[in-house]
Design a protein around this motif. Structure first.
Motif, PDB file in Angstrom:
ATOM      1  N   PHE A 217       0.830  -1.196   0.000  1.00 25.66           N
ATOM      2  CA  PHE A 217       0.000   0.000   0.000  1.00 25.66           C
ATOM      3  C   PHE A 217       0.873   1.259   0.000  1.00 25.66           C
ATOM      4  CE2 PHE A 217      -4.080   1.959   1.976  1.00 25.66           C
ATOM      5  CZ  PHE A 217      -4.359   2.554   0.747  1.00 25.66           C
ATOM      6  N   ALA A 218       1.985   1.210   0.720  1.00 25.15           N
ATOM      7  CA  ALA A 218       2.904   2.353   0.711  1.00 25.15           C
ATOM      8  C   ALA A 218       3.432   2.605  -0.698  1.00 25.15           C
ATOM      9  CB  ALA A 218       4.056   2.101   1.676  1.00 25.15           C
ATOM     10  N   ALA A 219       3.684   1.520  -1.431  1.00 27.95           N
ATOM     11  CA  ALA A 219       4.165   1.668  -2.803  1.00 27.95           C
ATOM     12  C   ALA A 219       3.111   2.318  -3.687  1.00 27.95           C
ATOM     13  CB  ALA A 219       4.553   0.295  -3.368  1.00 27.95           C
ATOM     14  N   VAL A 220       1.856   1.938  -3.495  1.00 29.53           N
ATOM     15  CA  VAL A 220       0.766   2.536  -4.271  1.00 29.53           C
ATOM     16  C   VAL A 220       0.642   4.021  -3.969  1.00 29.53           C
ATOM     17  CG1 VAL A 220      -1.729   2.553  -4.620  1.00 29.53           C
ATOM     18  CG2 VAL A 220      -0.513   0.386  -4.464  1.00 29.53           C
ATOM     19  N   MET A 221       0.771   4.407  -2.705  1.00 30.29           N
ATOM     20  CA  MET A 221       0.668   5.815  -2.339  1.00 30.29           C
ATOM     21  C   MET A 221       1.806   6.629  -2.965  1.00 30.29           C
ATOM     22  SD  MET A 221      -0.524   5.352   1.642  1.00 30.29           S
ATOM     23  CE  MET A 221      -0.702   7.102   1.958  1.00 30.29           C
ATOM     24  N   GLU A 222       2.991   6.056  -2.968  1.00 28.61           N
ATOM     25  CA  GLU A 222       4.114   6.740  -3.614  1.00 28.61           C
ATOM     26  C   GLU A 222       3.867   6.891  -5.111  1.00 28.61           C
ATOM     27  OE1 GLU A 222       7.633   4.610  -2.674  1.00 28.61           O
ATOM     28  OE2 GLU A 222       7.531   5.048  -0.513  1.00 28.61           O
ATOM     29  N   ARG A 223       3.289   5.848  -5.719  1.00 32.56           N
ATOM     30  CA  ARG A 223       2.988   5.910  -7.151  1.00 32.56           C
ATOM     31  C   ARG A 223       1.935   6.992  -7.422  1.00 32.56           C
ATOM     32  NH1 ARG A 223       3.322   2.009 -11.208  1.00 32.56           N
ATOM     33  NH2 ARG A 223       3.020   3.045 -13.218  1.00 32.56           N
ATOM     34  N   ALA A 224       0.953   7.091  -6.556  1.00 29.72           N
ATOM     35  CA  ALA A 224      -0.092   8.102  -6.724  1.00 29.72           C
ATOM     36  C   ALA A 224       0.507   9.501  -6.695  1.00 29.72           C
ATOM     37  CB  ALA A 224      -1.146   7.945  -5.630  1.00 29.72           C
ATOM     38  N   GLN A 225       1.401   9.747  -5.757  1.00 33.84           N
ATOM     39  CA  GLN A 225       2.026  11.062  -5.663  1.00 33.84           C
ATOM     40  C   GLN A 225       2.913  11.345  -6.872  1.00 33.84           C
ATOM     41  OE1 GLN A 225       3.713  10.666  -1.638  1.00 33.84           O
ATOM     42  NE2 GLN A 225       2.335  12.330  -0.993  1.00 33.84           N
ATOM     43  N   ALA A 226       3.586  10.316  -7.358  1.00 37.48           N
ATOM     44  CA  ALA A 226       4.429  10.494  -8.540  1.00 37.48           C
ATOM     45  C   ALA A 226       3.593  10.853  -9.762  1.00 37.48           C
ATOM     46  CB  ALA A 226       5.236   9.225  -8.803  1.00 37.48           C
ATOM     47  N   LEU A 227       2.384  10.327  -9.847  1.00 38.75           N
ATOM     48  CA  LEU A 227       1.492  10.603 -10.970  1.00 38.75           C
ATOM     49  C   LEU A 227       0.668  11.870 -10.758  1.00 38.75           C
ATOM     50  CD1 LEU A 227       0.110   6.984 -11.595  1.00 38.75           C
ATOM     51  CD2 LEU A 227       1.727   8.228 -13.047  1.00 38.75           C
TER      52      LEU A 227
END
Length: 538
Positions: A139-149
């Motif tokens: 889930f932490a990885a998904v949140m980082e991906r969301a911020q990157a996008l």
């Protein structure tokens, strides 16, 4: 960090595509939901992650759907997640969820996740899902991906959000429903028929209902009825939605007015406990509430438990009992007591009746319950808990912890006394009212005088025993000319049993004292002499 593969099936992606048809009409939100929606919109202006909390039936999904209507956001709920997991393996739940979420983030600026608590794999680690700790990293990885996008996520939950999300999200909630929320929901479910209902009165009676509870009540009452009012609505809640831990079918049906010789106690109970429950308009007008602590004390057999039975039938789903079936010292004792208090608060206003409290606290063995009750009684002063009344009965006040019954915690002290002569006559007449004339041709004044010192329970036992003696005499042709003799014999037996009990109790106490002194009957004198010698320097 894991790599999440794009979904191969277009139907999953299409589930997040903007609707090409006309958007649905705006949802009709109640005030509590509208306030939460305003909070979400404010949070989205300053944060990438926003969390919506609320209890079951509070309308979280309704709020999120309205936010979706306004923003065109993608939606990820149980149906979408289930569709994705069915294509994978059972041991990759968190991968399926994160893969679905990333695909949605690629297509949309905003993704809404409904009921995040149900997807909290970290919380199910104790139930056999071995990869649960991996969920936090995924889930932490998904949140980082969301911020990157440059994307945003709004998640709703009826429980605790995963810590990895809640630590980085602004939180907004759907607060407990107020009368205005009840009124709006009733209008939604009933339309014009809601005009017959007093939402404020319904809220005062049951302030912790959710939308599901109110919908069920409306469906039940609307079925086959053209018209119904507030009282019918409350009667439904009392019988169907508010559940006591007492089975009234197993409780003797009695009335407070059936207690004789304690008119002052009955008046006080009606004033300080019953009236605020039953006369809602007057109680609201004057700001009356049931007292938070009531102590009912007196000798055994004087009617303390009978008061509990009467209140159980009078208050129904608002009455909760803690008695001898809650075994002190058992592993689930505290859990059961806590459950009763929680249920009472949920059904407030309510009464918790602790029968024979002195037996629970005897010998100072239940310090845990003692501290718990102190905390609860003090907490009942607050606005949120001030609608729960705790009643305790006791035979021996000396066995109750002093701090528990100090002024302020116990606000009403009521003494159940032995009946006087007039009351004893009334009690006799009450119990023999349906008996044949040849058994009731008795000088009740004389019998009342003879029975001095007996309790109400003793007098009831007297009548029952006299009936049995009369029946035996009838069967064996030994009928007595004076029916009073049956009652006199019954009274004599009861007195003899009481005397035997007192003798046994005195003997037991004396033996315990001798054992405490090492079996030496002269120990007290010897101890006094030793003290005097020490004082005189001998």
């Amino acid at each position: 960090m894991p790599q999440f593969q794009a979904c191969e099936h277009a139907r999953t992606v299409s589930s997040f595509a903007p609707m090409k048809t006309e958007r649905p009409k705006p949802a009709v939100l109640i005030p509590a939901q509208s306030k939460a929606l305003v909070g979400l919109e404010s949070g989205l202006r300053i944060s990438d992650f926003v969390y919506l909390w609320g209890g079951a039936g509070s309308g979280k999904t309704t709020v999120l759907r309205e936010l979706q209507r306004r923003t065109g956001a993608a939606w990820l709920g149980a149906r979408e997640f289930l569709a994705e997991t069915m294509k994978g393996t059972p041991d990759g739940l968190e991968e399926s969820f994160c893969r679905t979420l990333i695909e949605a983030l690629k297509k949309h600026q905003l993704v809404l996740v409904d009921d995040l608590a149900a997807l909290d794999f970290e919380g199910v680690s104790c139930r056999g899902y071995t990869r649960a700790p991996y969920w936090k990293l995924a889930f932490a990885a998904v949140m980082e991906r969301a911020q990157a996008l440059g994307r945003k996520i709004v998640a709703g939950s009826s429980g605790h959000a995963p810590q990895v999300f809640s630590n980085r999200a602004y939180s907004y909630g759907i607060s407990k429903f107020e009368p205005a929320d009840y009124e709006a929901l009733l209008q939604t479910f009933l339309g014009a028929r809601a005009r017959n209902l007093d939402a404020k009165k319904i809220h005062r009676f049951a302030p912790k209902l959710d939308a599901h509870d109110l919908r069920m009540a409306c469906k039940w009452l609307a079925h086959g009825r053209k018209k119904f009012g507030t009282e019918e609505f409350i009667d439904y809640l009392r019988s169907q939605r508010l559940i006591s831990n007492v089975n009234l079918g197993e409780v003797q049906a009695v009335d407070l007015r059936s207690l004789i010789g304690v008119d002052d106690v009955i008046r006080s109970l009606e004033t300080h406990v019953v009236l605020p429950f039953e006369n809602d308009e007057l109680a609201t007008k004057l700001g009356l509430r049931a007292k938070r602590g009531v102590l009912l004390h007196g000798p055994p057999g004087t009617g303390k438990t009978t008061v509990g039975r009467a209140l159980a039938h009078r208050l129904k789903g608002k009455f909760f009992l803690v008695d001898g079936t809650f075994i002190a010292g058992a592993s689930d004792f505290y859990a059961n007591v806590h459950h009763v208090f929680q249920a009472a608060k949920e059904n407030a206003p309510a009464v918790i009746f602790i029968d024979d409290a002195d037996a629970i606290f005897q010998n100072n063995e239940e310090q845990g319950l003692y501290r718990y009750l102190l905390t609860m009684l003090d907490g009942l002063e607050s606005e949120g808990r001030g609608r729960v009344c705790v009643m305790m009965t006791a035979m021996n006040l000396g066995d109750l912890p002093p701090a528990l019954v100090r002024s302020g915690r116990v606000e009403v002290w009521l003494e159940m006394r032995l009946p006087d002569q007039a009351a004893r006559r009334q009690i006799f007449e009450q119990h023999v009212a349906s008996l044949p004339a040849n058994l009731t041709a008795v000088n009740w004044d004389a019998l009342a005088e003879t029975s001095e010192g007996l309790t109400g329970a003793d007098l009831k036992r007297t009548v029952e025993d006299a009936k049995a003696l009369f029946a035996y005499a009838e069967v064996h042709g030994e009928s007595k000319a004076d029916a009073a003799e049956y009652f006199a014999e019954a009274i004599a037996t009861i007195r003899a049993n009481k005397e035997k009990y007192e003798e046994s109790r005195a003997s037991s106490s004396s033996g315990a004292a001798r054992r405490a002194m090492g079996g030496n009957p002269f120990a007290p004198a010897e101890m006094f002499a030793a003290m005097m010698r020490q004082r005189n320097g001998e």
